[in-house]
Design an enzyme around this catalytic site. Structure first.
Site, short mmCIF file in Angstrom:
data_model
loop_
_atom_site.label_atom_id
_atom_site.label_comp_id
_atom_site.label_asym_id
_atom_site.label_seq_id
_atom_site.Cartn_x
_atom_site.Cartn_y
_atom_site.Cartn_z
N LYS B 80 0.85 -1.20 0.00
CA LYS B 80 0.00 0.00 0.00
C LYS B 80 0.88 1.24 0.00
O LYS B 80 1.90 1.29 0.71
CB LYS B 80 -0.89 -0.04 1.25
CG LYS B 80 -1.95 1.05 1.30
CD LYS B 80 -2.83 0.87 2.55
CE LYS B 80 -3.93 1.90 2.63
NZ LYS B 80 -4.79 1.71 3.81
N SER B 155 -9.75 1.72 2.77
CA SER B 155 -8.85 2.49 1.93
C SER B 155 -7.82 1.63 1.20
O SER B 155 -7.24 2.10 0.23
CB SER B 155 -8.13 3.53 2.78
OG SER B 155 -7.30 2.90 3.73
N SER B 179 -10.01 -0.63 6.98
CA SER B 179 -9.38 -0.41 5.67
C SER B 179 -8.66 -1.61 5.07
O SER B 179 -8.28 -1.57 3.90
CB SER B 179 -8.41 0.77 5.74
OG SER B 179 -9.10 1.98 5.67
#
Lengths: 96, 484
Positions: B80, B155, B179
């Site tokens: 990420k 996210s 997330s």
């Protein structure tokens, strides 16, 4: 429930954000809605409840009082990204 | 050599060490898939072909020399884009960091490098991990590999979509209010949020420090165990880290007759898609048939978790994001005359709308006159939410709580973009876990109209091994997870 324009402007200023008139209008409505939603917490009795400030059961953590190894390579890479500098010092514009 | 990218980490490992193919072949298969699909899905923000091929060569050398103990040697994964890899750009999905170069490795990256894992690139996210759909990324939304009209969740939407679409063998995400688990549910993959303190956050861009954890997103439960084992452990650079008494191990059987699961009644009420409820009920029935005891339990304060979260999270985020000021790094707008002009201009140009919204909200609830009413109140309610969980795990002797991960399946892109409160409601089943600091996993358990459904398994503190074991049992009920 909308939040007043003045309040949004005040908090934006505290957060160092410059908002457009459209943004202010939008946030008046949206933040009003969110604050209205979170108000439900008021119903809960919390008189003798301790506060929880962390995810775990935190205790103070100590380490020996000595300096770490110098990480010169890291320092160099960090300083390379400074927008304006003089030697190893970060340059800023006048404060007042 | 076709479709090596479809393998799980364990499958790939077993064949790599038998030298059926090389790490380079495996990386090339992933790069090929990324080239074919990323323009449509937008899971990766950056891919460094040269770097990962070089890493693959090194892995192949090590394998040739007999260094085959690590499950991750030669395994291509995605990270990420709010986790630092030395020398890679790290944008956090924000214009303010569009050109920011990571000056060092996050602790999890250091550990993964040691294990021999290969980094294909960095994955898309809602700006500074703020959002539940990846639509808040400054670099465009990530699309759901199961249906490109739908969001991938967020996210960590890029990390989940990259795994679901077979662009990598596993990935890392971060979870502040769901997330990791929510995009894993939307994309039909496994996502694990570890106990607060299990994994070091050094080198993760802080959003809400009392809630953030890094965790794995994978195709299978076994793979989640492998990645978690590689990244966990105390680190002197994160003072919230905890010495682990028991490390993560591959899940190896569970005596179901000794297990009691709890179904929190507050999680199965209106707002939950009936079809999701039916799928979860089906899993519970199968467990019951296999000897698991099922108890209805109550977490009375979980009703207030979302309200509590939407005070604490923006409060911490507004504080953490004050560091992006245009002075030290990142976007710097220098047209004004004074220092304060740089702050205002850089932040207003650099931050997107959702980030600005949360910063203002956080500033509001922390400000004089409102602090007691909002922030202090929320911290006390957080104590009550934590006590609820303690009660069921300790007093009622529940081993796991089972809930849906999300109240609905993925929604269409742009469907909720102007309604922040409705977007926030998608976190309703995941946030209480972060507030309490507990570990939880989302496991794919079915599909509705081609869109995956996730089951959330919540365990007691540091009981990740137990979660992995029951997850493996459930995974086997369902056969293979609904992979793309």
């Amino acid at each position: 429930m909308n939040i007043s324009k003045e309040k949004i402007e005040h908090f934006a200023k505290l957060a160092r954000l410059k908002l457009s008139p459209e943004q202010i209008k939008k946030y008046q409505r949206q933040l009003g809605g969110i604050l209205n939603y979170v108000k439900q917490l008021k119903k809960i009795k919390t008189d003798n409840i301790e506060i929880c400030s962390g995810g775990g059961d935190l205790r103070s953590v100590f380490r020996p009082d000595k300096s770490e190894d110098k990480r010169e390579n890291e320092n160099k890479k960090i300083l390379e990204q400074v927008p304006e500098k003089q030697n190893r010092l970060i340059k800023v514009k006048k404060v007042l | 050599m076709n479709h090596l990218n479809n393998l799980t980490i364990i499958e790939a490992h077993q064949r790599l060490i038998k030298k059926e193919f090389s790490a380079k072949d495996l990386v090339l298969a992933c790069l090929d898939q990324i080239k074919k699909r990323n323009k449509d899905i937008n899971a990766f923000l950056s891919v460094d072909n040269q770097f990962c091929l070089k890493q693959a060569e090194e892995a192949d050398k090590k394998i040739a020399q007999g260094e085959t103990k690590s499950f991750l040697i030669g395994i291509p994964i995605a990270i990420k884009d709010n986790i630092l890899i030395d020398g890679f750009t790290c944008t956090a999905g924000s214009k303010i960091l569009q050109n920011y170069q990571s000056p060092y490795d996050a602790t999890v990256i250091k550990k993964l490098k040691k294990s021999g894992a290969i980094f294909l690139g960095k994955t898309n996210l809602d700006e500074f991990a703020m959002g539940g759909s990846t639509e808040n990324s400054a670099f465009g939304p990530t699309k759901n590999p199961h249906n490109l009209k739908y969001v991938a969740g967020g996210s960590s939407g890029g990390s989940a979509a990259a795994v679901a679409d077979q662009m990598c063998l596993g990935s890392l995400g971060s979870d502040t209010g769901g997330s990791i688990r929510q995009p894993a549910a939307f994309c039909g993959v496994v996502g694990l949020k570890p106990t607060y303190g299990r994994v070091s956050r050094y080198g993760l861009m802080a959003m809400a420090s009392s809630l953030d954890q890094i965790g794995p997103i994978t195709k299978t439960v076994d793979d989640a165990a492998i990645l978690l084992k590689a990244i966990e452990g105390r680190d002197e650079k994160d003072s919230t880290g905890v010495d682990l008494k028991i490390k993560t191990e591959l899940p190896n059987g569970l005596d179901l007759k000794k297990i009691t699961i709890g179904l929190p009644k507050e999680y199965f009420v209106k707002g939950l898609d009936r079809k999701i409820k039916n799928i979860i009920d089906g899993v519970v029935e199968k467990l019951e048939k296999n000897g698991v005891k099922v108890k209805q339990i109550s977490l009375p304060y979980s009703f207030y978790a979302l309200a509590c979260y939407y005070i604490i999270m923006p409060a911490e985020a507004s504080t953490n994001l004050s560091r992006y000021d245009g002075i030290k790094y990142g976007l710097s707008k220098r047209d004004g005359k004074t220092l304060s002009d740089i702050y205002f201009d850089s932040r207003s140009h650099g931050f997107g709308e959702e980030v600005q919204r949360r910063i203002i909200l956080g500033t509001y609830v922390l400000s004089a006159g409102y602090y007691d009413e909002y922030y202090l109140k929320a911290q006390k309610v957080r104590t009550l939410i934590k006590r609820d969980f303690k009660q069921v795990f300790e007093k009622e002797k529940i081993d796991f709580l089972l809930t849906p991960t999300t109240p609905t399946t993925a929604w269409q892109i742009n469907e909720k973009i102007n309604d922040s409160l409705s977007m926030y409601l998608a976190d309703i089943y995941t946030v209480s876990v972060n507030l309490a600091g507990l570990p939880a996993m989302s496991l794919p358990v079915g599909n509705i109209n081609g869109l995956p459904v996730g089951l959330q398994i919540i365990g007691d503190y540091f009981e990740e091994n137990k979660i992995l074991r029951i997850a493996k049992v459930i995974e086997q009920f369902n056969g293979d997870c609904p992979r793309k």
